[in-house]
Design an enzyme around this catalytic site. Structure first.
Site, PDB file in Angstrom:
ATOM      1  CB  SER A 299      -0.957  -0.055   1.202  1.00 62.76           C
ATOM      2  OG  SER A 299      -1.930   0.955   1.131  1.00 62.76           O
ATOM      3  CG  ASP A 310       7.572   5.001 -11.760  1.00 65.30           C
ATOM      4  OD1 ASP A 310       8.132   3.891 -11.724  1.00 65.30           O
ATOM      5  OD2 ASP A 310       6.362   5.146 -12.024  1.00 65.30           O
ATOM      6  CE  LYS A 324      -5.040  -2.169   0.809  1.00 64.67           C
ATOM      7  NZ  LYS A 324      -5.076  -0.763   0.363  1.00 64.67           N
TER       8      LYS A 324
END
Length: 462
Positions: A299, A310, A324
């Site tokens: 999460s 990224d 998740k």
């Protein structure tokens, strides 16, 4: 008897119409649904409710019956939607503030059993040896089969000093494991830090509650005071961090980014989608960062790892995360607790949905050699294997996310770091850094990057 049945039917129909059908009218106006079919189903609910009240072998508490029905409706959607009565809702609010009573276990439900996502450091569960992936089958000798997740959690909570016996089914063990835990007030220290070898700052985040980002900034300040000009980089440890508050994940990511998207959410309606962007200011001032993850990182942990990965602001090292990638919104029901409803999926800056797939590390390093031999068992410990888990929609209407920019690392350094741990290496223990294979490999990689002529810093995601 016929008269009584008719009376209960009227009560059930009134309940269904007053409490369920009312809010649906507005939705019908927008969606143009089949009203006759919906009315028929609501009448079915009223009829079942009436029959239970009239014919069950013992008197039924109306509130319990209705709350169970609501919770069943929510838990039937996905593993993370649920109903909280007023007391559960208060407990949840206390927990997100950073203090709660109980054992210190983050759990989910699988196959009717209670599955441990992660024990919280320095709690009764962690001290007793509860492990991620454990299946709790009995509480004080009573089976958890038939209990909702909330009911099981409620039984595990209690007054400080009281005990509870857990029966656990553990992968690799033929016999059930019996553990007796003494409940305590859980005040998890969500941020821990130290300076490794005088030149690397180590920061471990155990969860994301209202204290996390403040604690992170405090930790970074003290690391700089201790290491001074010798500081070469930061290891951000998110292993076994089960997540928490979305806004804290955004703030932690923002602390290490100068600009660009952090995370976005996409809901059922396009107008409900959101996006969070970083503001100027990097508390690490461009120093190399390595993020540690494993199958217990879920999460909010995955939001942070995905954002820094990224943007190539950090190198992610370890094993694949839990996966998740859904957002739960807590919606208070005045006087009746709240519902926790899955309302969106979240996406990393490059457009990846990690729901049911997880974050793949840039550099895979296993904690133990046995971890590689039990790959099938490790796969069962993730979101994709939970019943009714949401699918990943990157392969559907959304286009597949573009590949990330390649890492620019010194030749041969990654290969040296990816060597297998020694035979019989202990499992991850944050209190014993000298035996923590993943941490030691992260330190080696970080120092190698810092020693290179052009150390890896960052690359923007376009």
């Amino acid at each position: 008897m016929r008269r009584r049945t008719g009376t209960y039917a009227a009560i059930g129909a009134a309940f269904a119409a007053g409490f369920v059908a009312g809010p649906l009218v507005a939705a019908w106006a927008q969606d143009g649904g089949n009203r006759a079919e919906t009315y028929r189903l609501l009448n079915l609910f009223g009829d079942v409710f009436e029959r239970i009240r009239a014919e069950y072998v013992e008197p039924v508490n109306d509130r319990d019956a209705i709350e169970n029905a609501i919770n069943g409706m929510l838990t039937g959607l996905d593993p993370h939607s649920s109903y909280m009565n007023a007391r559960m809702y208060r407990d949840m609010q206390v927990q997100t503030r950073g203090e709660f009573g109980g054992l210190g276990i983050e759990v989910t439900q699988e196959g009717g059993y209670i599955k441990v996502i992660s024990p919280i450091d320095e709690t009764p569960a962690a001290r007793a040896g509860v492990k991620p992936g454990d299946l709790i089958t009995h509480l004080n000798g009573n089976s958890v089969q038939g209990l909702t997740l909330q009911e099981a959690v409620e039984q595990m909570r209690g007054e400080r000093g009281t005990s509870i016996r857990l029966t656990i089914r553990r992968e690799g063990s033929d016999r059930p494991v019996e553990l007796t835990l003494t409940r305590d007030v859980i005040r998890p220290q969500v941020v821990r830090f130290r300076v490794e070898g005088g030149d690397v700052g180590y920061i471990r985040l155990t969860s994301f509650n209202e204290q996390t980002e403040v604690g992170l900034r405090r930790a970074m300040q003290q690391i700089r005071q201790q290491a001074g000009n010798n500081l070469k980089g930061i290891v951000l440890d998110l292993r076994n961090n089960p997540g928490g508050l979305l806004d804290q994940a955004v703030q932690v990511s923002d602390d290490f980014l100068d600009q660009g998207e952090i995370v976005s959410t996409r809901a059922r309606r396009a107008e409900d989608s959101q996006r969070w962007n970083a503001r100027s200011g990097d508390i690490a001032q461009g120093l190399p960062i390595i993020v540690l993850i494993n199958g217990g990182s879920a999460s909010a942990s995955e939001i942070v790892a995905g954002a820094l990965q990224d943007h190539r602001r950090a190198i992610v090292l370890g094993t694949k995360s839990f996966g998740k990638g859904s957002v739960q919104t807590v919606m208070p029901i005045p006087g009746n607790g709240a519902i926790r409803l899955t309302t969106a999926r979240y996406y990393t800056p490059s457009g990846r949905s990690i729901q049911a797939t997880g974050i793949e590390p840039d550099v895979e390093v296993r904690a133990t050699r046995e971890e590689g031999n039990q790959a099938a068992a490790a796969r069962r410990d993730r979101e994709a294997d939970l019943r009714r888990a949401l699918r990943n929609d990157n392969g559907g209407q959304q286009q597949a996310a573009p590949p990330l920019p390649p890492l620019n690392l010194p030749a041969g350094l990654v290969e040296r770091v990816q060597r297998d741990p020694a035979e019989g290496a202990p499992t991850f223990d944050p209190t014993k850094p000298e035996t923590d294979h993943q941490l030691q490999q992260a330190l080696q990689l970080l120092r190698g990057i810092a020693a290179a002529p052009n150390p890896q810093r960052r690359a923007s995601v376009r």
